[in-house]
Design a protein around this motif. Structure first.
Motif, mmCIF file in Angstrom:
data_model
loop_
_atom_site.group_PDB
_atom_site.id
_atom_site.type_symbol
_atom_site.label_atom_id
_atom_site.label_comp_id
_atom_site.label_asym_id
_atom_site.label_seq_id
_atom_site.Cartn_x
_atom_site.Cartn_y
_atom_site.Cartn_z
ATOM 1 N N ASN A 20 -31.467 2.767 -13.895
ATOM 2 C CA ASN A 20 -31.128 4.016 -13.230
ATOM 3 C C ASN A 20 -32.286 5.001 -13.358
ATOM 4 O OD1 ASN A 20 -28.541 3.233 -12.468
ATOM 5 N ND2 ASN A 20 -27.669 3.850 -14.442
ATOM 6 N N THR A 21 -32.387 5.903 -12.401
ATOM 7 C CA THR A 21 -33.413 6.938 -12.491
ATOM 8 C C THR A 21 -33.067 7.886 -13.644
ATOM 9 O OG1 THR A 21 -32.170 8.265 -10.886
ATOM 10 C CG2 THR A 21 -33.917 6.840 -10.032
ATOM 11 N N PRO A 22 -34.065 8.495 -14.267
ATOM 12 C CA PRO A 22 -33.801 9.410 -15.398
ATOM 13 C C PRO A 22 -32.868 10.536 -14.995
ATOM 14 C CG PRO A 22 -36.146 8.908 -15.219
ATOM 15 C CD PRO A 22 -35.493 8.356 -13.979
ATOM 16 N N LEU A 23 -32.030 10.949 -15.942
ATOM 17 C CA LEU A 23 -31.109 12.050 -15.687
ATOM 18 C C LEU A 23 -31.873 13.363 -15.565
ATOM 19 C CD1 LEU A 23 -28.260 11.222 -18.237
ATOM 20 C CD2 LEU A 23 -28.163 10.996 -15.761
ATOM 21 N N LYS A 24 -31.427 14.191 -14.647
ATOM 22 C CA LYS A 24 -31.993 15.528 -14.517
ATOM 23 C C LYS A 24 -31.104 16.495 -15.293
ATOM 24 C CE LYS A 24 -34.252 14.768 -10.051
ATOM 25 N NZ LYS A 24 -34.380 15.213 -8.644
ATOM 26 N N VAL A 25 -31.631 16.969 -16.398
ATOM 27 C CA VAL A 25 -30.843 17.838 -17.270
ATOM 28 C C VAL A 25 -30.866 19.262 -16.729
ATOM 29 C CG1 VAL A 25 -30.579 18.702 -19.626
ATOM 30 C CG2 VAL A 25 -31.459 16.393 -19.220
ATOM 31 N N PRO A 26 -29.682 19.859 -16.527
ATOM 32 C CA PRO A 26 -29.640 21.244 -16.024
ATOM 33 C C PRO A 26 -30.369 22.192 -16.970
ATOM 34 C CG PRO A 26 -27.483 20.206 -15.895
ATOM 35 C CD PRO A 26 -28.347 19.279 -16.693
ATOM 36 N N GLU A 27 -30.907 23.216 -16.408
ATOM 37 C CA GLU A 27 -31.645 24.198 -17.191
ATOM 38 C C GLU A 27 -30.736 24.822 -18.231
ATOM 39 O OE1 GLU A 27 -34.253 28.158 -16.255
ATOM 40 O OE2 GLU A 27 -34.122 26.634 -14.690
#
Length: 209
Positions: free
Chosen positions: A49-56
């Motif tokens: 899976n593509t890396p998770l985008k962690v919310p700011e």
């Protein structure tokens, strides 16, 4: 025929029947000379899976226990020498393997060295590896280690007296005995967590026996 004779006859037939069924099962699967892996099996299409985008404002998840799917792992479909079981890729030759704990790094390092897996040994060192002061530098030291693994004496794959002590949140110090035939080296590896996995950043010999 009496009941006792019928039971005795059944017990004599049972092993023959089981042997016949086992032979049929093996022939259906092709024994050791036929590949019966379906190339369309879902697991053969698995991808990372593509890396998770962690919310700011939120912290990144701990991926130290995650496993990467090796790139380019062959399904072996159509290989006449394959047999019925899918062949997993070599653990030590799998690029991007995540070392989930310092203990696993040391065990993998020792096993790969004893198997002469030079690339796998070098892959366990950090990009920020600091060579001992008596060498020309990290690059030269690692090249010497690569040659030592490929052509030098083969150590015992089982290390002794492993002790791992914390030295901060993302730093561990591993001490153990590595054997080369009748000779023993007491070594120390300093490991750091980087990019979700553990790598060797320092190495030194403590004592020689």
């Amino acid at each position: 025929m009496s009941i006792s004779l019928m039971l005795q006859s059944s017990w004599r037939v049972a092993p023959v029947l089981l042997t016949t069924l086992a032979a049929l099962a093996l022939s259906a699967c092709g024994g050791a000379s036929r590949n019966c892996v379906d190339a369309d099996e879902p697991y053969l299409q698995a991808r990372n899976n593509t890396p998770l985008k962690v919310p700011e404002g939120m912290s990144s998840p701990d991926r130290s226990a995650a496993l990467n799917i090796p790139a380019g792992a062959p399904s072996r479909a159509g290989d006449p020498d394959m047999g019925c079981l899918a062949a997993p890729p070599s653990y030590f030759r799998s690029s991007g393997t995540v070392a989930r704990s310092p203990d696993e790094v040391v065990a993998s390092w020792a096993q790969a060295w004893s198997s002469r897996e030079a690339d796998a040994v070098i892959a366990l060192y950090s990009s920020g590896f600091v060579a001992p002061t008596d060498t020309a530098g990290a690059t030269a030291w690692l090249e010497q280690r690569r040659e030592q693994v490929a052509t030098g004496p083969v150590p015992d794959s089982m290390i002794e007296g492993l002790s791992i002590e914390p030295d901060g949140a993302d730093r561990r110090i591993a001490t153990f005995v590595q054997k080369f035939g009748v000779n023993s080296l007491r070594k120390q590896l300093v490991l750091v967590r980087e990019a979700g996995s553990w790598r060797i950043v320092e190495e030194k010999v403590v004592t020689v026996k």
